[in-house]
Write a protein that holds these residues in place. Sequence first.
Motif, PDB file in Angstrom:
ATOM      1  N   ILE A 119      -7.052 -14.801   8.307  1.00 24.39           N
ATOM      2  CA  ILE A 119      -6.672 -13.229   8.809  1.00 24.39           C
ATOM      3  C   ILE A 119      -5.153 -13.206   8.621  1.00 24.39           C
ATOM      4  O   ILE A 119      -4.543 -14.110   9.327  1.00 24.39           O
ATOM      5  CB  ILE A 119      -6.949 -13.094  10.238  1.00 24.39           C
ATOM      6  N   ASP A 120      -4.693 -12.187   7.957  1.00 22.67           N
ATOM      7  CA  ASP A 120      -3.195 -12.178   7.823  1.00 22.67           C
ATOM      8  C   ASP A 120      -2.666 -11.270   8.905  1.00 22.67           C
ATOM      9  O   ASP A 120      -3.155 -10.699   9.636  1.00 22.67           O
ATOM     10  CB  ASP A 120      -2.970 -11.665   6.175  1.00 22.67           C
ATOM     11  N   LEU A 121      -1.583 -11.273   8.915  1.00 27.63           N
ATOM     12  CA  LEU A 121      -0.864 -10.413   9.985  1.00 27.63           C
ATOM     13  C   LEU A 121      -1.088  -9.003   9.916  1.00 27.63           C
ATOM     14  O   LEU A 121      -1.045  -8.497  11.015  1.00 27.63           O
ATOM     15  CB  LEU A 121       0.726 -10.775   9.988  1.00 27.63           C
ATOM     16  N   ARG A 122      -1.023  -8.496   8.814  1.00 24.77           N
ATOM     17  CA  ARG A 122      -1.299  -7.111   8.551  1.00 24.77           C
ATOM     18  C   ARG A 122      -2.712  -6.898   9.431  1.00 24.77           C
ATOM     19  O   ARG A 122      -2.712  -5.684  10.225  1.00 24.77           O
ATOM     20  CB  ARG A 122      -1.474  -6.577   7.305  1.00 24.77           C
ATOM     21  N   SER A 123      -3.803  -7.720   9.027  1.00 26.77           N
ATOM     22  CA  SER A 123      -5.084  -7.175   9.646  1.00 26.77           C
ATOM     23  C   SER A 123      -4.869  -7.428  11.114  1.00 26.77           C
ATOM     24  O   SER A 123      -5.508  -6.698  11.961  1.00 26.77           O
ATOM     25  CB  SER A 123      -6.162  -7.830   9.050  1.00 26.77           C
ATOM     26  N   GLU A 124      -4.050  -8.560  11.617  1.00 24.81           N
ATOM     27  CA  GLU A 124      -4.004  -8.691  12.994  1.00 24.81           C
ATOM     28  C   GLU A 124      -3.196  -7.269  13.639  1.00 24.81           C
ATOM     29  O   GLU A 124      -3.753  -6.945  14.590  1.00 24.81           O
ATOM     30  CB  GLU A 124      -3.209  -9.830  13.319  1.00 24.81           C
TER      31      GLU A 124
END
Length: 253
Positions: A119-124
């Motif tokens: 899970i990348d930071l953007r999706s977080e």
Amino acid sequence: MSNVVLNVSDVQKSFGGLRALSDINLQIESGKTHAIIGPNGAGKSTLLNVCVGRIIPDSGSVIFDGQVLTGKKPHQINQAGVARVFQTPEIFPDLTLLQNVMVPAFARRDGAFRFNAAIDLRSEAELRDEAEDVLQDLGLHDLRNHLAGSLSRGDKRRLELAMCLIQKPKLLLLDEPTAGMSRHDTNRTIELLQRIKGRGMTKIVIEHDMHVVFSLADRISVLAQGAIIAEGSPDEVRGNPVVQEAYLGGAHL
Ligand code: ADP
Ligand code: MG
């Protein structure tokens, strides 16, 4: 009945010698709110537990959206689009409200309760935005950085509702969602549940508070001693003498 999305057929469940559910048949149409009322010990929570896979019935079946739920594990049923607010709030007391709401959002993406390194930071950040929106909807946004354990009982119930709504369930099961809430918070919860009514979500609500029931329900089933003794529109149930006698001891609804 057209457009039935939940079909409970001939469900039976005994605990030792006690028949908690006998011959339960229930059909619920897509997008509707169905209330289940009845005295304490009638079997209401047991019925919801059967629907979410926490209790395996002795016989009978539950079919949701064309899928047989009976025999599936709770997490599989959850992945089929079924979410539930429990009678006792089940939250993470040592996490903040925002973190609590993000847990099921991550689980929805991963299909498991774990933090996936993929899970990348953007999706977080997207999930955080979604979680903030849901908290806003429930009037909990100001408390988003507080620990959930510090909330009042009524706020814990609303937090649990937020944890359900972020999953965008197709079927939402609410076991006494306003228990322990002040009249003000109860009215806010009614207003929220009315607001989300148009979003295609089917709901089952167990409630003791008749104001909540009659504000929300399209149909009502009355459960007593493990059996459905009446079912109909709110007006039909309100006027049913069997219901008044069995459930309210003759008092008027
Ligand atoms: P309601 O939610 O309508 O108050 P419940 O579904 O919680 O009722 O309970 C129905 C009956 O089944 C009650 O008599 C209760 O004591 C009994 N019961 C519920 N769960 C269990 C269990 N896990 N073991 C034994 N008896 C249970
Ligand atoms: Mg109960």
